[in-house]
Design an enzyme around this catalytic site. Structure first.
Site, short mmCIF file in Angstrom:
data_model
loop_
_atom_site.label_atom_id
_atom_site.label_comp_id
_atom_site.label_asym_id
_atom_site.label_seq_id
_atom_site.Cartn_x
_atom_site.Cartn_y
_atom_site.Cartn_z
N SER A 145 0.86 -1.18 0.00
CA SER A 145 0.00 0.00 0.00
C SER A 145 0.90 1.23 0.00
O SER A 145 2.08 1.13 0.35
CB SER A 145 -0.88 0.02 1.26
OG SER A 145 -1.67 1.20 1.30
N TYR A 159 -2.05 -0.98 10.53
CA TYR A 159 -2.10 -1.31 9.10
C TYR A 159 -0.86 -0.78 8.38
O TYR A 159 -0.22 -1.50 7.59
CB TYR A 159 -3.37 -0.71 8.49
CG TYR A 159 -3.49 -0.90 7.01
CD1 TYR A 159 -3.79 -2.15 6.46
CD2 TYR A 159 -3.29 0.18 6.12
CE1 TYR A 159 -3.89 -2.32 5.09
CE2 TYR A 159 -3.39 0.01 4.75
CZ TYR A 159 -3.69 -1.24 4.24
OH TYR A 159 -3.79 -1.43 2.89
P1 NAP Z 1 -11.25 -6.34 0.50
O1 NAP Z 1 -12.14 -5.87 -0.59
O2 NAP Z 1 -11.67 -6.22 1.91
O3 NAP Z 1 -10.88 -7.86 0.18
C1 NAP Z 1 -10.00 -8.56 1.02
C2 NAP Z 1 -9.82 -9.97 0.50
O4 NAP Z 1 -8.91 -10.67 1.35
C3 NAP Z 1 -11.10 -10.78 0.50
O5 NAP Z 1 -11.07 -11.69 -0.58
C4 NAP Z 1 -11.03 -11.54 1.84
O6 NAP Z 1 -11.84 -12.69 1.82
C5 NAP Z 1 -9.54 -11.85 1.86
N1 NAP Z 1 -8.99 -12.13 3.19
C6 NAP Z 1 -8.98 -11.33 4.28
N2 NAP Z 1 -8.39 -11.95 5.32
C7 NAP Z 1 -8.02 -13.18 4.86
C8 NAP Z 1 -7.38 -14.29 5.47
N3 NAP Z 1 -6.98 -14.27 6.75
N4 NAP Z 1 -7.14 -15.39 4.71
C9 NAP Z 1 -7.54 -15.44 3.42
N5 NAP Z 1 -8.15 -14.42 2.79
C10 NAP Z 1 -8.39 -13.30 3.51
O7 NAP Z 1 -9.84 -5.60 0.42
P2 NAP Z 1 -9.10 -4.86 -0.79
O8 NAP Z 1 -9.38 -3.43 -0.65
O9 NAP Z 1 -9.33 -5.53 -2.06
O10 NAP Z 1 -7.58 -5.05 -0.31
C11 NAP Z 1 -6.79 -6.11 -0.83
C12 NAP Z 1 -5.33 -5.79 -0.56
O11 NAP Z 1 -5.02 -4.52 -1.12
C13 NAP Z 1 -5.00 -5.69 0.92
O12 NAP Z 1 -3.74 -6.27 1.16
C14 NAP Z 1 -4.96 -4.20 1.17
O13 NAP Z 1 -4.10 -3.88 2.23
C15 NAP Z 1 -4.44 -3.69 -0.16
N6 NAP Z 1 -4.77 -2.30 -0.44
C16 NAP Z 1 -6.06 -1.91 -0.70
C17 NAP Z 1 -6.32 -0.59 -1.05
C18 NAP Z 1 -7.69 -0.10 -1.43
O14 NAP Z 1 -7.85 1.07 -1.77
N7 NAP Z 1 -8.71 -0.93 -1.46
C19 NAP Z 1 -5.27 0.34 -1.06
C20 NAP Z 1 -3.99 -0.08 -0.76
C21 NAP Z 1 -3.75 -1.41 -0.46
P3 NAP Z 1 -12.46 -13.31 3.19
O15 NAP Z 1 -12.92 -12.15 4.02
O16 NAP Z 1 -13.54 -14.22 2.73
O17 NAP Z 1 -11.34 -14.05 3.83
#
Ligand code: NAP
Length: 261
Positions: A145, A159
């Site tokens: 991130s 985080y």
């Molecule tokens: P999200 O929509 O909340 O999706 C998270 C995903 O991770 C889901 O598929 C969830 O499925 C899975 N997950 C969570 N905990 C898990 C575990 N212990 N074991 C296996 N699967 C798990 O999040 P997102 O925004 O797409 O974020 C994805 C990644 O991008 C993260 O690493 C986040 O830090 C990074 N990121 C996101 C943003 C943003 O703007 N969205 C920005 C910077 C970085 P389940 O809940 O079913 O396990």
């Protein structure tokens, strides 16, 4: 050779059942890969896989596991081995981002975030190492991130620490795994439109868009394309590196730098 052709490669996307991971999985499937999408919720992962599999050049299937446990990560690697004959690309993307100010942050919440984001990344890579080595062109792409490695945001000390820790892990893993032909790189997303981010509310989204030079949030496919580059044959000599995908969000020195644009 077509640019970024991953036809027939075995790709694991942890956290692939929604959000950025689903975007990464969709991009790889469109580029011909056989993708395993992983999440803890089996139904959500299955629904996502069915949606992405329809019309994709490659195949997409689901697997339910928790990356915060070594047993979960071993099961993920075994499933990819069984279904696709190995692992060529691991996208270590699963992550959580609950907010809470440092003064009131419960120890259990710190543990939960570090266990998923840091330990989960390390365990997933560890579990896939034999298969990535056997691939001969193994690729690890970590979703970090901008928050932590570059910027700060009140409410996300745990985080931010976890996302910076992923890069610390990446740099030494890149050295250790280079002799095995495995590269380890990271994509640093800015604010991307996802289900998870939507839970933070429309006000958060509007505030963020105002601070981004491109004046909009990113799309999940933007992260998928960056991951596809790192996974490609063309990126075979790139390891231990980061790619910021944020519409220029980290660039302005202050809000004054955005005025009059
Ligand atoms: P999200 O929509 O909340 O999706 C998270 C995903 O991770 C889901 O598929 C969830 O499925 C899975 N997950 C969570 N905990 C898990 C575990 N212990 N074991 C296996 N699967 C798990 O999040 P997102 O925004 O797409 O974020 C994805 C990644 O991008 C993260 O690493 C986040 O830090 C990074 N990121 C996101 C943003 C943003 O703007 N969205 C920005 C910077 C970085 P389940 O809940 O079913 O396990």
């Amino acid at each position: 050779m077509a640019a970024f052709d991953v036809t027939g490669r075995s790709v694991i996307v942890t956290g692939g059942s929604r959000g950025i991971g689903k975007g990464i999985a969709g991009v790889f499937a469109a580029a011909g890969a056989n993708v395993l999408v992983v999440g803890r919720d089996a139904d959500a992962a299955a629904a996502c896989a069915a949606e992405l599999d329809a019309g994709a050049q490659g195949t997409v299937s689901a697997f339910a596991a928790d990356v915060a446990t070594s047993a979960g990560c071993a099961a993920i690697a075994a499933a990819a081995q069984e279904r696709h004959g190995g692992v060529d690309v691991l996208c270590a993307n699963a992550g959580i981002f609950p907010d809470g100010l440092l003064a009131d942050l419960p120890e259990a919440e710190i543990d939960r975030v570090l266990a998923t984001n840091v330990k989960g990344t390390m365990l997933a890579v560890q579990a896939c190492l034999p298969a990535l080595t056997a691939s001969g062109r193994g690729r690890v792409v970590i979703t970090s991130s901008i928050t932590g490695p570059i910027t700060g945001f009140p409410g996300w000390t745990h985080y931010g620490a976890s996302k910076a820790a992923q890069l610390g892990f990446m740099r030494t893993a890149a050295i250790e795994l280079a002799p095995r032909g495995i590269t380890v790189n990271a994509v640093l997303p800015g604010n991307i439109v996802t289900e998870g981010l939507a839970e933070l509310g429309p006000e958060y989204e509007a505030q963020m868009a105002a601070s981004i030079p491109m004046r909009r949030l990113g799309e999940v496919a933007d992260i998928g394309h960056a991951a596809l580059f790192f996974a490609s044959d063309q990126a075979r000599y790139v390891t231990g590196q980061t790619l910021v995908v944020d519409g220029g969000q980290v660039l302005p020195e202050s809000m004054a730098a955005m005025e009059g644009l």
